[in-house]
Design a protein around this motif. Structure first.
Motif, PDB file in Angstrom:
ATOM      1  N   ILE A   2      -4.849  -4.153   8.204  1.00 11.71           N
ATOM      2  CA  ILE A   2      -5.409  -2.811   8.260  1.00 11.71           C
ATOM      3  C   ILE A   2      -4.219  -1.888   8.394  1.00 11.71           C
ATOM      4  CG2 ILE A   2      -6.836  -1.227   9.599  1.00 11.71           C
ATOM      5  CD1 ILE A   2      -8.501  -3.770  10.323  1.00 11.71           C
ATOM      6  N   ILE A   3      -4.143  -0.899   7.508  1.00 10.76           N
ATOM      7  CA  ILE A   3      -2.943  -0.086   7.480  1.00 10.76           C
ATOM      8  C   ILE A   3      -3.245   1.326   7.961  1.00 10.76           C
ATOM      9  CG2 ILE A   3      -1.680  -1.388   5.728  1.00 10.76           C
ATOM     10  CD1 ILE A   3      -2.828   0.477   3.648  1.00 10.76           C
ATOM     11  N   GLY A   4      -2.220   2.018   8.402  1.00 12.41           N
ATOM     12  CA  GLY A   4      -2.382   3.375   8.882  1.00 12.41           C
ATOM     13  C   GLY A   4      -1.272   3.720   9.849  1.00 12.41           C
ATOM     14  N   ASP A   5      -1.000   5.001   9.942  1.00  9.60           N
ATOM     15  CA  ASP A   5       0.051   5.487  10.822  1.00  9.60           C
ATOM     16  C   ASP A   5      -0.619   6.270  11.948  1.00  9.60           C
ATOM     17  OD1 ASP A   5       2.355   6.279  11.976  1.00  9.60           O
ATOM     18  OD2 ASP A   5       3.021   7.584  10.351  1.00  9.60           O
ATOM     19  N   GLY A   6      -0.788   5.637  13.078  1.00 11.44           N
ATOM     20  CA  GLY A   6      -1.443   6.306  14.204  1.00 11.44           C
ATOM     21  C   GLY A   6      -2.946   6.224  14.159  1.00 11.44           C
ATOM     22  N   LYS A   7      -3.503   6.114  12.976  1.00 10.16           N
ATOM     23  CA  LYS A   7      -4.944   5.872  12.848  1.00 10.16           C
ATOM     24  C   LYS A   7      -5.192   5.127  11.543  1.00 10.16           C
ATOM     25  CE  LYS A   7      -6.324  10.179  10.557  1.00 10.16           C
ATOM     26  NZ  LYS A   7      -6.613   9.549   9.275  1.00 10.16           N
ATOM     27  N   VAL A   8      -6.401   4.579  11.414  1.00 11.62           N
ATOM     28  CA  VAL A   8      -6.645   3.745  10.244  1.00 11.62           C
ATOM     29  C   VAL A   8      -6.653   4.573   8.954  1.00 11.62           C
ATOM     30  CG1 VAL A   8      -9.166   3.912  10.400  1.00 11.62           C
ATOM     31  CG2 VAL A   8      -8.149   1.934   9.323  1.00 11.62           C
ATOM     32  N   GLU A   9      -5.998   4.028   7.925  1.00 15.34           N
ATOM     33  CA  GLU A   9      -5.964   4.722   6.636  1.00 15.34           C
ATOM     34  C   GLU A   9      -6.441   3.840   5.489  1.00 15.34           C
ATOM     35  OE1 GLU A   9      -1.948   6.182   6.353  1.00 15.34           O
ATOM     36  OE2 GLU A   9      -2.222   7.416   8.148  1.00 15.34           O
ATOM     37  N   GLY A  10      -6.457   2.540   5.716  1.00 16.57           N
ATOM     38  CA  GLY A  10      -6.905   1.679   4.616  1.00 16.57           C
ATOM     39  C   GLY A  10      -6.961   0.220   5.017  1.00 16.57           C
ATOM     40  N   VAL A  11      -7.530  -0.575   4.117  1.00 11.51           N
ATOM     41  CA  VAL A  11      -7.622  -2.017   4.328  1.00 11.51           C
ATOM     42  C   VAL A  11      -6.920  -2.690   3.164  1.00 11.51           C
ATOM     43  CG1 VAL A  11      -9.196  -3.991   4.382  1.00 11.51           C
ATOM     44  CG2 VAL A  11      -9.772  -1.902   5.620  1.00 11.51           C
ATOM     45  N   ARG A  12      -6.011  -3.588   3.487  1.00 11.59           N
ATOM     46  CA  ARG A  12      -5.335  -4.312   2.408  1.00 11.59           C
ATOM     47  C   ARG A  12      -5.936  -5.706   2.282  1.00 11.59           C
ATOM     48  NH1 ARG A  12       0.401  -3.767   3.158  1.00 11.59           N
ATOM     49  NH2 ARG A  12       0.073  -1.737   2.195  1.00 11.59           N
ATOM     50  N   LEU A  13      -6.217  -6.077   1.043  1.00 18.54           N
ATOM     51  CA  LEU A  13      -6.779  -7.396   0.786  1.00 18.54           C
ATOM     52  C   LEU A  13      -5.676  -8.348   0.359  1.00 18.54           C
ATOM     53  CD1 LEU A  13      -9.975  -6.345  -1.201  1.00 18.54           C
ATOM     54  CD2 LEU A  13      -9.708  -6.689   1.263  1.00 18.54           C
ATOM     55  N   GLN A  14      -6.010  -9.660   0.479  1.00 18.90           N
ATOM     56  CA  GLN A  14      -4.996 -10.664   0.167  1.00 18.90           C
ATOM     57  C   GLN A  14      -4.561 -10.614  -1.300  1.00 18.90           C
ATOM     58  OE1 GLN A  14      -6.081 -14.752   1.449  1.00 18.90           O
ATOM     59  NE2 GLN A  14      -4.642 -14.263   3.071  1.00 18.90           N
ATOM     60  N   ASP A  15      -5.475 -10.166  -2.179  1.00 18.06           N
ATOM     61  CA  ASP A  15      -5.103 -10.097  -3.598  1.00 18.06           C
ATOM     62  C   ASP A  15      -4.248  -8.880  -3.902  1.00 18.06           C
ATOM     63  OD1 ASP A  15      -6.827  -7.963  -3.595  1.00 18.06           O
ATOM     64  OD2 ASP A  15      -8.400  -8.941  -4.755  1.00 18.06           O
ATOM     65  N   GLY A  16      -3.882  -8.100  -2.880  1.00 18.52           N
ATOM     66  CA  GLY A  16      -2.968  -6.987  -3.092  1.00 18.52           C
ATOM     67  C   GLY A  16      -3.654  -5.635  -3.178  1.00 18.52           C
ATOM     68  N   ARG A  17      -4.974  -5.641  -3.370  1.00 20.49           N
ATOM     69  CA  ARG A  17      -5.685  -4.364  -3.464  1.00 20.49           C
ATOM     70  C   ARG A  17      -5.659  -3.648  -2.119  1.00 20.49           C
ATOM     71  NH1 ARG A  17     -11.440  -5.717  -6.008  1.00 20.49           N
ATOM     72  NH2 ARG A  17     -10.920  -7.764  -5.186  1.00 20.49           N
ATOM     73  N   THR A  18      -5.632  -2.324  -2.150  1.00 25.99           N
ATOM     74  CA  THR A  18      -5.757  -1.559  -0.923  1.00 25.99           C
ATOM     75  C   THR A  18      -6.947  -0.625  -1.050  1.00 25.99           C
ATOM     76  OG1 THR A  18      -3.390  -1.640  -0.519  1.00 25.99           O
ATOM     77  CG2 THR A  18      -4.622   0.057   0.626  1.00 25.99           C
ATOM     78  N   LEU A  19      -7.835  -0.658  -0.049  1.00 23.37           N
ATOM     79  CA  LEU A  19      -9.002   0.209  -0.066  1.00 23.37           C
ATOM     80  C   LEU A  19      -8.773   1.328   0.931  1.00 23.37           C
ATOM     81  CD1 LEU A  19     -11.558  -2.709   0.314  1.00 23.37           C
ATOM     82  CD2 LEU A  19     -10.826  -1.675  -1.837  1.00 23.37           C
ATOM     83  N   PRO A  20      -8.822   2.590   0.501  1.00 23.04           N
ATOM     84  CA  PRO A  20      -8.665   3.687   1.445  1.00 23.04           C
ATOM     85  C   PRO A  20      -9.821   3.701   2.438  1.00 23.04           C
ATOM     86  CG  PRO A  20      -9.286   4.514  -0.729  1.00 23.04           C
ATOM     87  CD  PRO A  20      -9.068   3.044  -0.868  1.00 23.04           C
TER      88      PRO A  20
END
Lengths: 826, 116
Positions: A218-236
């Motif tokens: 789960i990515i984000g700077d200080g708060k959640v910004e997206g979800v990264r999947l194992q296949d490389g896709r990132t969902l905002p």
């Protein structure tokens, strides 16, 4: 109530959830005044109906609507509710519980009802603000706050809770995406067919669903910004909801020295190994089973309530679970064991136009499971029959129609259709009633089902009413009805191969569950006859989307080799146009030596067959052939086998064109493609026809002015000379016309139908018009062929030599004889 | 303990995880005495039969699994996975072996599978 003089026993309850509340209800029913009761609840509120949080999230209910026990109830029953106080330790010797604040409370009897907590998946970023679980009202509040500003929500987990959360957030205006690890939604509660309908309904709400997706961060700077999947896709994402399951809260019990496994271990009377301590609800493990649904908790509560009241009880024997989803407009029900069994052990009813799927699973004359979608009215009835183990043999034929139908006569389709009133609707898709069909048949002298379809549209859309329309035709025509020569694909469906193919394209059905539901399959997952056919039809219609199902293929296509009578396999590498080289021959000789291949034979298709290869050796054999530049000859495939050639202008004094060269080009263009049945080509350099092209599925005869394209020959069980399709002037045209013809065959023929049979069925003139006269149509066929070829351009042998599908070739385990000790000592 | 009891002692041998067999698929376990096919149905049930069709000895593990049956890859005899009996008009039986599934792993009763 007055104070008793004798000191009442103190009953302390740890946890203020639904299980605890129901235990007290049961206790008060039977012995209202028996204990002095103290309840510790970690949440700062009264007992509410946790399973109704979804309607609160979606806005269909308020918190007040879902309160089970309000303050007045606690007061009325003299319960000392310590809300917001967490119990952190149990001293079993002193019979005291200790809370977070350090307070102590003694007990005579203790009930642990600590429930469960949501599983947090351990990925980077899981602790970011904006990542929530879905368990209590605080979670709902957090979600509502996020939803207030709109944005995107990603829900991890496509189970019951995840889908309810997604639907709720979508109703609140968020764009929701569900990310699910498994191939189908709610895989524990639904079979793939019901899951297909559910997915369709959820997607209709604008919710995206990504299956077989593993969250890596789960990515984000200080708060959640997206979800990264194992296949490389990132969902905002502005909000991430984790709903991947629950884990029993058992730390308190474990630390107190009680027995725990996955949950707190209890006996049939909800007792632990300490006589004074009981446990109930989601925190327990009973007979190896943990529960996360409300019905089992209530069943446990009934037993424990009675026991605390000092009454005799039979004990709790475990629960058969049933499931419903609380998403408005989605009706589903499942119970018991509905894993795939035999066709004879299930009754399936589908109504594609209403989106209904019903399946009841039987064993030994009793219901052991049920899955209902779209029409769940009889769910309770089936569940009751299941729990009571009622013998249903007498209702077998009418069972699937539901409780209200029982006592009615079993259906004889002919008689039933004759008895229908004139205005009875036969075809729901097109709104065609009985009289319209019978009158049109009589007025226009219709004799076949196809005629009725063309004239009335009845059964022309989903095909589900085909058998009814046919029955009407037979009923109207009497003895004049010839049956139309229609042959259903298999016993699973009333439609023919051609009809199924047509509907797959017209209705854009892209998966096996979709085909089976929308075309009203009578079994839950087909049979060995229809599954391979459907697998091919889907692959042909959707070459880029559909994922091949290896388990729906015969062994030869699964193992990319031909099985022999002793269970070994034969291996045939491609020799393009029958050409080979000293290097290739050397490699073949080396392979034969190294793997002790007993027979090496030249085939009728101008190549070499290595016979008697052990299955485990196949990947290694292929690797060695690959290393010499050879690829699979597809001698096992319903696809392009060989292109037989003569030597043409290169060597032959009669040759008119480069027949060998054209053969090689054809083989390179067409190889890898799957077709309804095997396909063999021949290219002869002159009309002397040394390549025997006129008994091939497709044969080219070179002449001075160009190329004669022949089709529909056969030299097997049936011998048939080809028909001339037409003449083309250039080699490029020959390639395009042949590929276009092959595509037409791929798109139209029934599975396992050879070219000659198909051409005789549709007529040579029809084929000629499509290939030789309709130039745009032919170019479109050629273009579609090229698109489908892109998907199959990898050598299946090389893929498997590199480790794909290894399970197909390797034994699961091998036990070797242990050498006798005497020998080992030598 | 007498000899009969000794021989009937159950020895469950872990032959691998369930997920190593595709749903509606099969894999083999080679033992010194025979090859055994372990089948996994679409509903994740597990069955074990000697990997020889009663008809002509075809490797049942290579057949198409449907419901609780498998179609032999050589001549399409349909064999019942539960007891190894041929179905329909065909008569014959493939020997079946005790097998169980626990915590996602498959156990074969080797005291039966390894016996004559």
């Amino acid at each position: 109530m007055t104070q008793h003089s004798a000191r009442k026993q103190k009953l302390v309850v740890v946890g203020n959830g639904m299980a605890a509340g129901r235990v007290l209800d049961e206790l008060f029913d039977q012995a209202p005044d028996r204990y002095e009761i103290i309840v510790f609840g970690a949440e700062p509120r009264v007992n509410y109906d946790r399973i109704m949080l979804s309607p609160v999230l979606s806005g269909e209910k308020q918190f007040d609507d879902i309160v089970i026990h309000d303050d007045a109830w606690y007061a009325r029953n003299h319960i000392d509710l310590r809300r917001g106080e967490t119990v952190v330790a149990i001293d079993r010797v002193a019979k005291i519980v200790r809370t977070q604040s350090g307070a102590e409370q003694s007990y005579d009897k203790l009930v642990i009802a600590t429930g469960s907590r949501p599983i947090l998946i351990p990925v980077p970023g899981a602790e970011l603000p904006g990542v929530v679980t879905y368990r209590d009202l605080d979670d709902v509040d957090a979600m509502l706050t996020a939803a207030a500003t709109g944005g995107q929500a990603v829900i991890i987990g496509g189970g019951l809770l995840g889908l309810e959360a997604a639907a709720g957030l979508a109703a609140r205006g968020m764009k929701a995406t569900v990310v699910h690890l498994m191939p189908t939604l709610m895989e524990r509660q639904l079979d793939p067919n019901a899951a297909y309908l559910l997915r369709r309904a959820i997607e209709k709400r604008g919710i995206d669903i990504i299956t077989e997706a593993n969250t890596s961060a789960i990515i984000g700077d200080g708060k959640v910004e997206g979800v990264r999947l194992q296949d490389g896709r990132t969902l905002p994402a502005d909000l991430v909801v984790m709903a991947v399951g629950i884990r029993p809260n058992m730390a308190l019990a474990r630390d107190a020295g009680l027995d725990v496994n996955r949950g707190i271990i209890v006996d049939d009377f909800l007792g632990t190994k300490d006589d004074s301590i009981f446990a109930v609800g989601e925190c327990v493990e009973h007979r190896g089973q943990c529960y996360g649904l409300v019905a089992p908790l209530y069943e446990m509560a009934r037993t424990l309530g009675a026991r605390l009241a000092g009454k005799d009880t039979q004990g709790y024997a475990g629960s058969v679970m049933s499931t419903k989803l609380k998403v408005t407009g989605v009706d589903l029900f499942s119970a018991g064991d509905f894993s795939e069994g035999d066709e004879s052990d299930e009754i399936v009813l589908r109504d594609p136009s209403r989106g209904v799927y019903k399946r009841v699973v039987l064993r030994g004359g009793k219901i052991i499971g049920a899955v209902l979608y779209g029409d769940t009215a009889d769910g309770g009835w089936y569940f009751d029959l299941l729990k009571k183990q009622t013998d249903i043999s007498k209702m077998h034929d009418t069972l699937i129609f539901g409780q209200s139908y029982q006592g009615g006569a079993a259906l004889d389709p002919r008689a039933a259709i004759a008895a229908l009133p004139d205005d009875a609707e036969i075809c729901g898709c097109n709104g065609v009633c009985k009289s319209r069909i019978t009158q049109t048949i009589t007025a226009k002298g219709l004799m076949t089902l196809e005629d009725v379809r063309a004239q009335t549209k009845a059964s022309a859309s989903c095909g589900q009413c085909t058998s009814k329309v046919e029955a009407l035709l037979a009923f109207t025509l009497g003895n004049d009805y010839a049956g139309g020569g229609r042959k259903p694909m298999c016993k699973c469906v009333d439609l023919t191969h051609e009809e199924v193919r047509g509907f797959i394209v017209a209705k854009e059905l892209r998966s096996m569950p979709a085909v089976m539901q929308e075309l009203a399959w009578k079994t839950s997952c087909g049979c060995p006859s229809c599954r391979p056919a459907l697998n091919y039809y889907l692959l042909c219609a959707w070459p880029n989307d559909y994922r091949d199902d290896a388990q729906s293929r015969y062994i030869n296509e699964r193992a990319h080799a031909n099985i022999q009578k002793d269970g070994t396999f034969s291996v045939v590498p491609r020799m393009w146009g029958g050409l080979t080289t000293p290097n290739e021959l050397r490699a073949i000789a080396d392979v034969a030596d190294r793997f002790k291949i007993p027979t090496v034979k030249v085939t009728g298709g101008q190549r070499i067959d290595l016979l008697g290869v052990r299955k485990e050796d196949l990947p290694a054999v292929w690797a060695q052939l690959n290393a010499a530049g050879m690829v699979s000859g597809a001698a096992y495939a319903k696809g392009l086998r060989t292109v037989k050639t003569c030597v043409g202008t290169d060597w032959c004094r009669f040759g008119t064109q480069d027949s060998t060269g054209l053969g090689v080009k054809l083989e390179r263009l067409l190889c890898g493609s799957w077709t309804p049945a095997k396909l063999k080509l021949g290219v002869s350099g002159c009309p002397r026809n040394c390549a025997e092209a006129t008994v091939k599925d497709i044969g080219i005869i070179c002449v001075e002015s160009g190329y004669d394209i022949h089709i529909a020959g056969a030299a097997g069980l049936h011998v048939r000379a080809t028909d001339l399709l037409g003449h083309v002037a250039t080699e490029d045209e020959a390639l395009e016309y042949v590929a276009a013809f092959m595509q037409l065959y791929r798109e139209q023929a029934g599975y396992l139908e050879r070219v000659w049979k198909w051409v005789e069925k549709v007529g040579l003139e029809t084929v000629r018009a499509a290939i030789m006269d309709d130039h745009d149509g032919r170019r479109a066929l050629f273009a579609r062929f090229q698109i489908s070829q892109r998907a199959v351009r990898k050598d299946p042998w090389a893929e498997r030599a590199a480790g794909q599908q290894l399970h197909e070739f390797m034994p699961l385990a091998a036990m070797n004889l242990i050498a006798p000790i005497a020998e080992a000592a030598e | 303990m007498n000899e009969t009891m000794e021989q009937t002692k159950v020895f469950w041998f872990d032959v691998g995880p369930l997920h190593a067999i595709p749903p509606r698929g099969a894999r083999t376990v080679k033992t010194p005495r025979r090859e055994i096919a372990i089948f996994r149905t679409g509903g994740d049930e597990i069955f074990a039969l000697e990997n020889r069709c009663p008809h002509k000895g075809g490797p049942l593990s290579d057949g198409i699994v449907h419901g609780r049956k498998v179609a032999c890859p050589l001549h399409n005899w349909i064999i019942n996975l539960e007891d190894g009996e041929a179905t329909g008009a065909d008569k014959g039986c493939a020997r079946s072996f005790p097998v169980k599934l626990e915590n996602g792993r498959i156990y074969l009763n080797m005291s039966v599978a390894a016996a004559p």
